[in-house]
Structure formats: C-alpha cells, structure tokens
Design a protein around this motif. Sequence first.
Motif, PDB file in Angstrom:
ATOM      1  N   ARG A   1      43.297  28.061  35.538  1.00 40.77           N
ATOM      2  CA  ARG A   1      42.174  29.082  35.066  1.00 40.77           C
ATOM      3  C   ARG A   1      41.363  29.702  36.065  1.00 40.77           C
ATOM      4  O   ARG A   1      41.115  28.714  37.125  1.00 40.77           O
ATOM      5  CB  ARG A   1      41.157  28.738  33.977  1.00 40.77           C
ATOM      6  CG  ARG A   1      40.438  27.480  34.095  1.00 40.77           C
ATOM      7  CD  ARG A   1      38.992  27.941  34.341  1.00 40.77           C
ATOM      8  NE  ARG A   1      38.062  26.810  34.818  1.00 40.77           N
ATOM      9  CZ  ARG A   1      37.587  26.691  35.912  1.00 40.77           C
ATOM     10  NH1 ARG A   1      37.617  27.674  36.712  1.00 40.77           N
ATOM     11  NH2 ARG A   1      36.630  25.890  35.991  1.00 40.77           N
ATOM     12  N   SER A   2      41.110  30.725  36.087  1.00 34.15           N
ATOM     13  CA  SER A   2      40.054  31.303  37.096  1.00 34.15           C
ATOM     14  C   SER A   2      38.462  30.992  36.564  1.00 34.15           C
ATOM     15  O   SER A   2      38.324  30.870  35.626  1.00 34.15           O
ATOM     16  CB  SER A   2      40.222  32.590  37.576  1.00 34.15           C
ATOM     17  OG  SER A   2      39.816  33.589  36.542  1.00 34.15           O
ATOM     18  N   ALA A   3      37.571  31.278  37.851  1.00 39.57           N
ATOM     19  CA  ALA A   3      36.131  31.365  37.131  1.00 39.57           C
ATOM     20  C   ALA A   3      35.797  32.385  36.440  1.00 39.57           C
ATOM     21  O   ALA A   3      34.789  32.460  35.872  1.00 39.57           O
ATOM     22  CB  ALA A   3      35.423  31.307  38.669  1.00 39.57           C
ATOM     23  N   PHE A   4      36.572  33.636  36.353  1.00 41.47           N
ATOM     24  CA  PHE A   4      36.041  34.336  35.473  1.00 41.47           C
ATOM     25  C   PHE A   4      36.948  34.504  33.994  1.00 41.47           C
ATOM     26  O   PHE A   4      37.003  35.403  33.354  1.00 41.47           O
ATOM     27  CB  PHE A   4      36.524  35.769  35.942  1.00 41.47           C
ATOM     28  CG  PHE A   4      35.445  36.042  37.285  1.00 41.47           C
ATOM     29  CD1 PHE A   4      34.310  36.534  36.851  1.00 41.47           C
ATOM     30  CD2 PHE A   4      36.045  35.675  38.497  1.00 41.47           C
ATOM     31  CE1 PHE A   4      33.354  36.671  38.142  1.00 41.47           C
ATOM     32  CE2 PHE A   4      35.212  35.999  39.580  1.00 41.47           C
ATOM     33  CZ  PHE A   4      33.754  36.226  39.410  1.00 41.47           C
ATOM     34  N   GLY A   5      37.774  33.416  33.785  1.00 37.77           N
ATOM     35  CA  GLY A   5      38.363  33.110  32.305  1.00 37.77           C
ATOM     36  C   GLY A   5      39.838  33.893  32.304  1.00 37.77           C
ATOM     37  O   GLY A   5      40.224  34.087  31.249  1.00 37.77           O
ATOM     38  N   LYS A   6      40.340  34.189  33.583  1.00 36.41           N
ATOM     39  CA  LYS A   6      41.869  34.391  33.452  1.00 36.41           C
ATOM     40  C   LYS A   6      42.383  33.175  33.098  1.00 36.41           C
ATOM     41  O   LYS A   6      42.324  32.198  33.713  1.00 36.41           O
ATOM     42  CB  LYS A   6      42.198  35.052  34.839  1.00 36.41           C
ATOM     43  CG  LYS A   6      42.057  36.725  34.932  1.00 36.41           C
ATOM     44  CD  LYS A   6      42.618  36.940  36.151  1.00 36.41           C
ATOM     45  CE  LYS A   6      42.472  38.673  36.368  1.00 36.41           C
ATOM     46  NZ  LYS A   6      43.016  39.207  37.584  1.00 36.41           N
ATOM     47  N   LEU A   7      43.397  33.098  32.279  1.00 39.66           N
ATOM     48  CA  LEU A   7      44.086  31.823  31.977  1.00 39.66           C
ATOM     49  C   LEU A   7      45.593  31.952  32.516  1.00 39.66           C
ATOM     50  O   LEU A   7      46.345  33.185  31.973  1.00 39.66           O
ATOM     51  CB  LEU A   7      44.513  31.704  30.426  1.00 39.66           C
ATOM     52  CG  LEU A   7      42.972  31.587  29.781  1.00 39.66           C
ATOM     53  CD1 LEU A   7      43.044  31.279  28.360  1.00 39.66           C
ATOM     54  CD2 LEU A   7      42.123  30.561  30.498  1.00 39.66           C
ATOM     55  N   TYR A   8      46.227  31.066  33.082  1.00 39.09           N
ATOM     56  CA  TYR A   8      47.729  31.192  33.841  1.00 39.09           C
ATOM     57  C   TYR A   8      48.370  30.156  32.807  1.00 39.09           C
ATOM     58  O   TYR A   8      48.279  28.913  32.883  1.00 39.09           O
ATOM     59  CB  TYR A   8      47.521  30.987  35.268  1.00 39.09           C
ATOM     60  CG  TYR A   8      46.683  31.677  35.876  1.00 39.09           C
ATOM     61  CD1 TYR A   8      46.983  33.097  36.655  1.00 39.09           C
ATOM     62  CD2 TYR A   8      45.441  31.470  36.186  1.00 39.09           C
ATOM     63  CE1 TYR A   8      46.231  33.880  36.996  1.00 39.09           C
ATOM     64  CE2 TYR A   8      44.425  32.431  36.698  1.00 39.09           C
ATOM     65  CZ  TYR A   8      44.941  33.546  37.236  1.00 39.09           C
ATOM     66  OH  TYR A   8      44.124  34.501  37.808  1.00 39.09           O
TER      67      TYR A   8
ATOM     68  N   GLY B   1      58.910  29.581  33.202  1.00 37.66           N
ATOM     69  CA  GLY B   1      58.193  29.275  34.308  1.00 37.66           C
ATOM     70  C   GLY B   1      56.870  29.714  34.182  1.00 37.66           C
ATOM     71  O   GLY B   1      56.203  30.056  33.096  1.00 37.66           O
ATOM     72  N   ALA B   2      56.041  29.756  35.405  1.00 40.17           N
ATOM     73  CA  ALA B   2      54.830  30.225  35.407  1.00 40.17           C
ATOM     74  C   ALA B   2      54.757  31.816  35.379  1.00 40.17           C
ATOM     75  O   ALA B   2      54.720  32.390  36.649  1.00 40.17           O
ATOM     76  CB  ALA B   2      54.166  29.570  36.818  1.00 40.17           C
ATOM     77  N   SER B   3      54.825  32.388  34.371  1.00 39.64           N
ATOM     78  CA  SER B   3      55.184  33.859  34.316  1.00 39.64           C
ATOM     79  C   SER B   3      54.174  34.770  33.701  1.00 39.64           C
ATOM     80  O   SER B   3      54.469  35.992  33.395  1.00 39.64           O
ATOM     81  CB  SER B   3      56.577  33.970  33.480  1.00 39.64           C
ATOM     82  OG  SER B   3      56.251  33.372  32.151  1.00 39.64           O
ATOM     83  N   LEU B   4      53.311  34.055  32.870  1.00 43.90           N
ATOM     84  CA  LEU B   4      52.211  34.740  32.013  1.00 43.90           C
ATOM     85  C   LEU B   4      50.893  34.695  32.320  1.00 43.90           C
ATOM     86  O   LEU B   4      50.558  33.358  32.653  1.00 43.90           O
ATOM     87  CB  LEU B   4      52.410  34.332  30.516  1.00 43.90           C
ATOM     88  CG  LEU B   4      51.797  35.031  29.569  1.00 43.90           C
ATOM     89  CD1 LEU B   4      52.367  36.168  29.227  1.00 43.90           C
ATOM     90  CD2 LEU B   4      51.761  34.033  28.151  1.00 43.90           C
ATOM     91  N   THR B   5      49.834  35.717  32.405  1.00 41.32           N
ATOM     92  CA  THR B   5      48.546  35.594  32.524  1.00 41.32           C
ATOM     93  C   THR B   5      47.884  36.283  31.621  1.00 41.32           C
ATOM     94  O   THR B   5      48.412  37.276  31.047  1.00 41.32           O
ATOM     95  CB  THR B   5      48.104  36.488  33.847  1.00 41.32           C
ATOM     96  OG1 THR B   5      48.847  35.821  35.215  1.00 41.32           O
ATOM     97  CG2 THR B   5      46.731  36.387  34.125  1.00 41.32           C
ATOM     98  N   ILE B   6      46.825  35.766  31.198  1.00 42.06           N
ATOM     99  CA  ILE B   6      46.065  36.325  29.966  1.00 42.06           C
ATOM    100  C   ILE B   6      44.566  36.510  30.828  1.00 42.06           C
ATOM    101  O   ILE B   6      44.018  35.677  30.822  1.00 42.06           O
ATOM    102  CB  ILE B   6      45.876  35.244  28.868  1.00 42.06           C
ATOM    103  CG1 ILE B   6      47.304  34.867  28.171  1.00 42.06           C
ATOM    104  CG2 ILE B   6      44.937  36.038  27.695  1.00 42.06           C
ATOM    105  CD1 ILE B   6      46.831  33.803  27.172  1.00 42.06           C
ATOM    106  N   SER B   7      44.436  37.881  31.051  1.00 43.99           N
ATOM    107  CA  SER B   7      43.044  38.304  31.507  1.00 43.99           C
ATOM    108  C   SER B   7      41.996  38.367  30.555  1.00 43.99           C
ATOM    109  O   SER B   7      41.975  39.448  30.107  1.00 43.99           O
ATOM    110  CB  SER B   7      43.547  39.402  32.618  1.00 43.99           C
ATOM    111  OG  SER B   7      42.302  39.849  33.131  1.00 43.99           O
ATOM    112  N   CYS B   8      41.380  37.392  30.210  1.00 48.02           N
ATOM    113  CA  CYS B   8      40.651  37.349  28.996  1.00 48.02           C
ATOM    114  C   CYS B   8      39.419  38.558  29.374  1.00 48.02           C
ATOM    115  O   CYS B   8      38.892  39.392  28.500  1.00 48.02           O
ATOM    116  CB  CYS B   8      39.940  36.048  28.596  1.00 48.02           C
ATOM    117  SG  CYS B   8      41.281  35.036  28.262  1.00 48.02           S
ATOM    118  N   PRO B   9      38.846  38.524  30.526  1.00 50.18           N
ATOM    119  CA  PRO B   9      37.607  39.483  30.707  1.00 50.18           C
ATOM    120  C   PRO B   9      38.179  41.035  30.503  1.00 50.18           C
ATOM    121  O   PRO B   9      37.329  41.727  30.253  1.00 50.18           O
ATOM    122  CB  PRO B   9      37.505  39.500  32.463  1.00 50.18           C
ATOM    123  CG  PRO B   9      38.126  37.880  32.718  1.00 50.18           C
ATOM    124  CD  PRO B   9      39.377  37.830  31.814  1.00 50.18           C
TER     125      PRO B   9
END
Length: 220
Positions: free
Chosen positions: A87-94, A101-109
């Motif tokens: 996860r990123s500091a701004f709430g993006k979830l990987y 595989g590592a194919s999806l990003t949930i950009s919550c912001p």
Amino acid sequence: MRDEDFEVFIEEFGEASHSFAVPEDVIDRWRGRLPEQLLTYWKDEGWCSYAEGLLATVNPQEYQDLIATWLKGTVFEALDDYHVFARSAFGKLYACGIRTGASLTISCPVHAIIALANDVKPQSEDSVNGSVSAFFGAAMQSSFDIEDEDGEPMFRRAVEKFGPLDADEIFSFEPAIVFGGKMALENLQKVKLHQHLMILRQLAPPKVPFSDVDIDRLMP
C-alpha cells in the motif's frame, strides 16, 4: 541474497525504515495462494515500510475485508482471488493473484481500479512470479507519491506537516476527491487506514477499466 530487481528497489527507496519478520507458518499458509516470488521476499525481507511510509509491504490477511469491499460488484471478483501485498502512503492498494500476479491497483483516493486487460488474464507461473519482481524492480518513489494541482509532489510536505505515518495510517483528502475535493496540502489529513478506506468506499463505487460484457474475453 537479494535478486537484481529488489536490489534496484532498495537503491531507489533505501533500506526499510520499519520491518516485521514474517513467521514461517504464515508463509506456508499463503503458499499456493500467492506467487512464490512474493513469499520469498516475505521470508528474506519481512513486511516492511520504505521511505518513511511512502510504500509498505503488508500482511494480506489484514486487508481481506478492504479488498473484498472495494472489488464487490466488479468484474474482478470473478477474474482471480486477489490479495493486497502493498500500500502507498495515500491509500493506494496493490493486489496480487495466483493466476494473474501483481496486476491490480485500487486507487482509493480517486475511486478507481487500475488494470490492463492483458495483465489480468491468466499467466504462466514464470510470468506471475516475474510480475512480482517487476513491481519492485520498476518502482520509483515518484510513482507512489501524489501531485497537487500545481504538479508538485506532496508526500514529503505531508510528513513535514503531520509527522511520519504509523503502520495503520495514511494521508487522505478532505473533502474526498470523489466529492469534488482538491489535491492540495491544506486538504490533507492523517487518518486510520482501514476505517477511512471502508468509509471512503461507501461514498461511491469505484471506476473500473472493464465492464461486465468484457468478462468472457478476460476469462480463460
């Protein structure tokens, strides 16, 4: 010994600012549910916070409710069994799946799910493991930051204003971007990650890159 991709990642982000060793029995429980390359990183590195919390690798178990809530009602529920691994500091979830595989990003912001059609189709085992290595090898600090409306990165200024993030915290915008809020430092606040992202999802459904009619094309 670190592989080349992770060595490049450490050169960019520096050594972990905080780390937690992952017990062997936990790694064993995830075997067959997550790519082996990711489990190798867990064993060698642990779950870690990098660059003062800009990016952190996480325990997927603690994010099961979040990812289920954000993916509910989308085509991604049927494509793979996804688990949050960073996860990123701004709430993006990987998120990572055993088939894709590592194919999806949930950009919550910004209330968006980000994925490429070719990446969410079932992959070979080598490709699945390679996607995990590539996630770290290609990572740049700027990719996990957020720019304000003047194009200026915000993370360092947010840390200066609010102090470093704890493991259960993120920076978020108030009012929410989905309700017309602006990406501005004065609109940032430090919040509890899980509670805030659950509330944020209740405000509106996420934008998705594929519609229901695409599901047959994406499924094996």
